[in-house]
Scaffold this motif. Structure first.
Motif, PDB file in Angstrom:
ATOM      1  N   GLU A 284      35.360   2.096  35.631  1.00  0.00           N
ATOM      2  CA  GLU A 284      35.427   1.891  37.076  1.00  0.00           C
ATOM      3  C   GLU A 284      35.470   3.230  37.805  1.00  0.00           C
TER       4      GLU A 284
ATOM      5  N   TYR B 294      27.817  -6.888  51.660  1.00  0.00           N
ATOM      6  CA  TYR B 294      28.955  -6.101  51.216  1.00  0.00           C
ATOM      7  C   TYR B 294      30.145  -6.314  52.137  1.00  0.00           C
TER       8      TYR B 294
ATOM      9  N   TYR C  99      25.741   1.012  44.431  1.00  0.00           N
ATOM     10  CA  TYR C  99      26.092  -0.358  44.059  1.00  0.00           C
ATOM     11  C   TYR C  99      25.242  -0.843  42.883  1.00  0.00           C
ATOM     12  N   VAL C 100      23.979  -0.448  42.876  1.00  0.00           N
ATOM     13  CA  VAL C 100      23.090  -0.822  41.774  1.00  0.00           C
ATOM     14  C   VAL C 100      23.629  -0.273  40.455  1.00  0.00           C
TER      15      VAL C 100
ATOM     16  N   SER D  88      26.675  -2.214  39.401  1.00  0.00           N
ATOM     17  CA  SER D  88      26.278  -3.549  38.926  1.00  0.00           C
ATOM     18  C   SER D  88      25.654  -3.477  37.541  1.00  0.00           C
TER      19      SER D  88
ATOM     20  N   ALA E 263      28.567  -3.497  35.460  1.00  0.00           N
ATOM     21  CA  ALA E 263      29.594  -4.486  35.824  1.00  0.00           C
ATOM     22  C   ALA E 263      30.968  -3.834  35.918  1.00  0.00           C
ATOM     23  N   ARG E 264      31.000  -2.677  36.562  1.00  0.00           N
ATOM     24  CA  ARG E 264      32.253  -1.957  36.745  1.00  0.00           C
ATOM     25  C   ARG E 264      32.287  -1.356  38.141  1.00  0.00           C
TER      26      ARG E 264
ATOM     27  N   GLN F  25      32.058  -2.745  41.125  1.00  0.00           N
ATOM     28  CA  GLN F  25      31.102  -3.202  42.134  1.00  0.00           C
ATOM     29  C   GLN F  25      31.731  -3.331  43.520  1.00  0.00           C
TER      30      GLN F  25
ATOM     31  N   ALA G 200      30.424  -1.250  46.691  1.00  0.00           N
ATOM     32  CA  ALA G 200      29.914  -1.960  47.866  1.00  0.00           C
ATOM     33  C   ALA G 200      30.679  -1.551  49.112  1.00  0.00           C
TER      34      ALA G 200
END
Length: 313
Positions: A95, A220, A274-275, A278, A281-282, A284, A288
């Motif tokens: 993250e 967002y 953000y891409v 994503s 998957a950490r 997001q 955003a």
């Protein structure tokens, strides 16, 4: 000066706002937003980059001092973003890398080019294209490498190299840049009908992309990630351009290089932040929030940097 700055900065954000309002009120469907972004990101913007690089005087703008001035600040902000996410907000390693990526990846295209063009004219864009030419490769190389080594299920060195290569060679923006370099270096003339067609598509890229960006921003929310978003705002909107400005002065770069480096460095994080989050998957929600918050705040901070730089047309 204030009125001049308003005529430079506000039109760009008004187009973004129009896209946001159209999507928010349902007059611009989610499918329409997606379609417009596919057109701009996969076709129009790569053509814009192709045109910019194909016509570029490579020897005059690919100055190591310019690139060091910009990317030193980017890397420092990336590292501080990761450190802040870990030490201040107690985020997990993966993250933290996703949050740091928001401080690394400036919106050099969709915001940087139109702001620079409106402030200093189309002839001032050459150093911007020099920065943009290696922007995605450097940012994704750093981001993917850091993520792969930070997360527990990372791929290792060989897998990381493959991930970086895939990110580069499947990216339409990179393809546009690569073809532009080939045309530039080879000296092959572009037939006039093709050049006119390229101009038509390239000229549509920025207004369409800005309008589509507004639609994307409706998806967002700042929510509970205001702290991380604020940290990224300080890093990307204040510290990065300050480092770029200081190094440009130390290197005694010409004014046109200073403007391109500082203006590009002062841009909010792009949707790529953000891409990237994503993709793994950490982080997001934090990414955003940063895109939305920093884009809004940059209306003011960009004006400050343009005032410091002076010389707005």
């Amino acid at each position: 000066m204030i009125l001049t700055l308003a005529t430079v900065v506000l039109p760009v954000f008004l187009v973004i706002g129009a896209g946001w309002l159209a999507a928010r009120t349902g007059r611009f469907s989610a499918g329409g937003v997606d379609g417009l972004m596919v057109y701009t990101q996969n076709f129009a913007v790569p053509v814009l980059l192709f045109r910019g690089i194909a016509d570029l005087d490579l020897g005059s703008v690919f100055d190591a001092r310019l690139l060091v001035s910009f990317y030193t600040g980017a890397v420092v902000c990336f590292a501080l973003g990761i450190l802040g996410a870990r030490m201040i907000f107690h985020r997990r390693p993966g993250e933290a890398v996703a949050i740091g990526f928001g401080a690394l990846f400036s919106n050099s295209l969709l915001l940087g080019i139109p702001i620079m063009q409106r402030a200093y004219g189309v002839d001032a864009l050459a150093p911007n294209f020099a920065i943009i030419a290696i922007h995605a490769p450097i940012c994704y190389l750093l981001g993917i490498t850091a993520m792969e080594f930070a997360r527990a299920d990372g791929r290792g060195l060989a897998g990381t190299a493959q991930a970086v290569a895939r990110a580069m060679f499947r990216n339409a923006l990179m393809i546009g840049l690569a073809i532009g370099f080939l045309v530039n270096v080879s000296g092959v003339p572009i037939p006039e009908p093709v050049a006119v067609a390229v101009d038509m598509v390239a000229d549509s890229a920025l207004p369409a992309a800005l309008f589509g960006l507004g639609g994307v921003l409706t998806r967002y929310a700042i929510r509970a990630s205001l702290g991380e978003a604020s940290m990224i705002a300080v890093l990307s909107l204040a510290l990065h351009p300050a480092i770029a400005y200081g190094l440009c002065m130390a290197f005694a770069l010409p004014p046109e290089f200073v403007r391109s480096a500082v203006v590009t460095a002062s841009m909010a994080p792009g949707v790529n932040a953000y891409v990237f989050a994503s993709l793994y998957a950490r982080g997001q929600a934090q990414a955003a929030s940063a895109v939305l918050f920093c884009t809004a705040v940059s209306v003011l901070t960009i004006s400050v940097w343009l005032t410091i730089l002076g010389g707005v047309n």
